[in-house]
Design a protein around this motif. Structure first.
Motif, PDB file in Angstrom:
ATOM      1  N   LEU A   1       0.831  -1.193   0.000  1.00 12.28           N
ATOM      2  CA  LEU A   1       0.000   0.000   0.000  1.00 12.28           C
ATOM      3  C   LEU A   1       0.870   1.249   0.000  1.00 12.28           C
ATOM      4  CD1 LEU A   1      -2.582  -1.132   2.715  1.00 12.28           C
ATOM      5  CD2 LEU A   1      -2.912  -1.151   0.228  1.00 12.28           C
ATOM      6  N   ARG A   2       0.628   2.122  -0.959  1.00 15.10           N
ATOM      7  CA  ARG A   2       1.370   3.375  -1.031  1.00 15.10           C
ATOM      8  C   ARG A   2       0.513   4.510  -0.474  1.00 15.10           C
ATOM      9  NH1 ARG A   2       3.499   4.849  -6.872  1.00 15.10           N
ATOM     10  NH2 ARG A   2       1.236   4.895  -7.267  1.00 15.10           N
ATOM     11  N   GLY A   3       1.107   5.289   0.430  1.00 21.59           N
ATOM     12  CA  GLY A   3       0.426   6.483   0.916  1.00 21.59           C
ATOM     13  C   GLY A   3      -0.678   6.217   1.918  1.00 21.59           C
ATOM     14  N   VAL A   4      -0.427   5.338   2.899  1.00 21.43           N
ATOM     15  CA  VAL A   4      -1.413   5.127   3.967  1.00 21.43           C
ATOM     16  C   VAL A   4      -1.635   6.451   4.696  1.00 21.43           C
ATOM     17  CG1 VAL A   4      -1.875   3.951   6.158  1.00 21.43           C
ATOM     18  CG2 VAL A   4      -0.827   2.703   4.239  1.00 21.43           C
ATOM     19  N   SER A   5      -2.892   6.793   4.905  1.00 19.83           N
ATOM     20  CA  SER A   5      -3.238   8.048   5.568  1.00 19.83           C
ATOM     21  C   SER A   5      -4.231   7.775   6.693  1.00 19.83           C
ATOM     22  CB  SER A   5      -3.840   9.036   4.565  1.00 19.83           C
ATOM     23  OG  SER A   5      -4.965   8.461   3.918  1.00 19.83           O
ATOM     24  N   THR A   6      -4.423   8.751   7.544  1.00 24.10           N
ATOM     25  CA  THR A   6      -5.316   8.596   8.694  1.00 24.10           C
ATOM     26  C   THR A   6      -6.765   8.625   8.246  1.00 24.10           C
ATOM     27  OG1 THR A   6      -3.696   9.625  10.154  1.00 24.10           O
ATOM     28  CG2 THR A   6      -5.969   9.556  10.920  1.00 24.10           C
ATOM     29  N   VAL A   7      -7.549   7.693   8.766  1.00 24.48           N
ATOM     30  CA  VAL A   7      -8.967   7.566   8.427  1.00 24.48           C
ATOM     31  C   VAL A   7      -9.795   8.230   9.517  1.00 24.48           C
ATOM     32  CG1 VAL A   7     -10.861   5.934   8.093  1.00 24.48           C
ATOM     33  CG2 VAL A   7      -8.596   5.442   7.136  1.00 24.48           C
ATOM     34  N   ALA A   8     -10.703   9.112   9.111  1.00 20.76           N
ATOM     35  CA  ALA A   8     -11.559   9.819  10.074  1.00 20.76           C
ATOM     36  C   ALA A   8     -13.021   9.427   9.953  1.00 20.76           C
ATOM     37  CB  ALA A   8     -11.415  11.332   9.889  1.00 20.76           C
TER      38      ALA A   8
END
Length: 356
Positions: free
Chosen positions: A284-291
């Motif tokens: 996975l590229r660019g895992v970001s925070t899930v809101a």
């Protein structure tokens, strides 16, 4: 043919391109312990001497399995279940309650193997969400008919996501008990407290208590995440390293994290297992925070399916202990999100080893 080492990002397999169609019969056939727990037995569970309830849980679950094997076939209702002198004594279900990481799934899988592998009886094993998905795919009465021939139905990670699921699972279990099926479940919450912190439990007290009354409670004490904290997630990799691992590993998938999250909304959760089933690693590229709550809960289901199948995760972006906002982690689905963080972090540690 292009070798794995020279494939570009555009040539790599992608989870976001997969939308498997799973026949309902396959959903029923796949109600077995996940590969991670395919070989566990009661004898391989090592109770902590500091927590006697662990040894008691082994004994209690094994005894319950003996009752399942002693019982006859399906009967025509609760009266038949309890009035026949030959019927084993005790409640028709056992409920394994304990904190995070004390081996509840190990014990539940061991019970399944005691009944099926050693006892030659039929059983079904699935998570709470897999059973609700099964009902959604088959319809309620066909799902009951599909599960009723089993001597035992095992429900792992018993959770109440919403009032509708509360009523659904209560009714499903009552129907199964009426047909003589034994039930076994695990959860991090005592059955009488299910639903607390998620919705107005008093409005569904009757349904919740109906669930609680069908189980003998077997407590499993031990150190849990609330006391020890979660292990830190491994440091994310650079984007180019994630792509390099995906290109070098046959069967790996490579996706941008936002694309996977968007795709999960288009695939029924009952098909997430089939979606990742042939994957050797998820990159996975660019895992970001899930809101967003709905996005987060879909990611939880994906994390469970990856963990069940022991599929490593290689990722860039934010570490997995920062993948959910504090608002989600401190909300009513706290246990789900903490479980997902722990499982994704464990899979990321396995994925980091693929760099070599």
């Amino acid at each position: 043919m292009t070798s794995p080492q020279t494939r570009s990002a555009g040539e790599l397999d992608s989870l976001a391109d997969r939308n498997p169609r799973v026949p309902p019969q396959q959903l029923v056939a796949e109600l077995v312990p996940p590969p991670r727990f395919s070989d566990v037995r009661f004898a391989s569970y090592v109770p902590s001497p500091e927590h006697p309830s662990q040894a008691q849980a082994v004994a209690g679950m094994s005894a319950f399995g003996g009752r399942v094997l002693e019982g006859g076939g399906a009967r025509g209702g609760l009266a038949g279940l309890f009035k026949r002198r030959a019927a084993p004594a005790g409640a028709p279900g056992i409920y394994l309650d304990g904190g995070f990481g004390v081996g509840k799934t190990h014990l539940l899988s061991s019970l399944y193997h005691q009944v099926v592998t050693e006892g030659g009886r039929s059983a079904a094993y699935g998570t709470f969400v897999e059973y609700t998905n099964l009902v959604g795919a088959l319809g309620f009465l066909p799902a009951v008919d599909a599960l009723a021939p089993n001597a035992l139905v095992c429900i792992d990670e018993f959770e109440l996501d919403d009032p509708g699921d509360t009523v659904l699972m209560s009714r499903l279990m009552r129907e199964l008990v009426d047909r003589g099926v034994k039930l076994a479940a695990t959860s991090n919450t005592l059955p009488g407290a299910l639903g607390e912190g998620r919705f107005a439990a008093q409005d569904f007290q009757r349904e919740i208590q109906a669930l609680a009354g069908q189980f003998d409670v077997q407590r499993v004490d031990g150190e849990d995440y609330r006391h020890r904290g979660l292990q830190p997630a491994p440091a994310p990799l650079p984007d180019e390293e994630v792509e390099r691992v995906a290109a070098a590993r046959a069967g790996a998938t490579f996706d941008d994290f936002p694309a996977v999250l968007a795709h999960l909304a288009e695939v029924h959760p009952s098909r997430y297992g089939a979606m990742v089933g042939s994957t050797t690693a998820v990159c996975l590229r660019g895992v970001s925070t899930v809101a967003d709550q709905m996005v987060g809960l879909r990611l939880v289901v994906l994390a469970d399916r990856l963990y069940d199948r022991d599929i490593p995760v290689v990722a860039s972006g934010v570490p997995f202990d920062a993948v959910f906002t504090d608002e989600l982690l401190n909300g009513g689905y706290r246990k789900k999100y903490l479980r997902a963080v722990s499982r994704l972090s464990a899979l990321a540690r396995e994925g980091a080893a693929l760099r070599g």
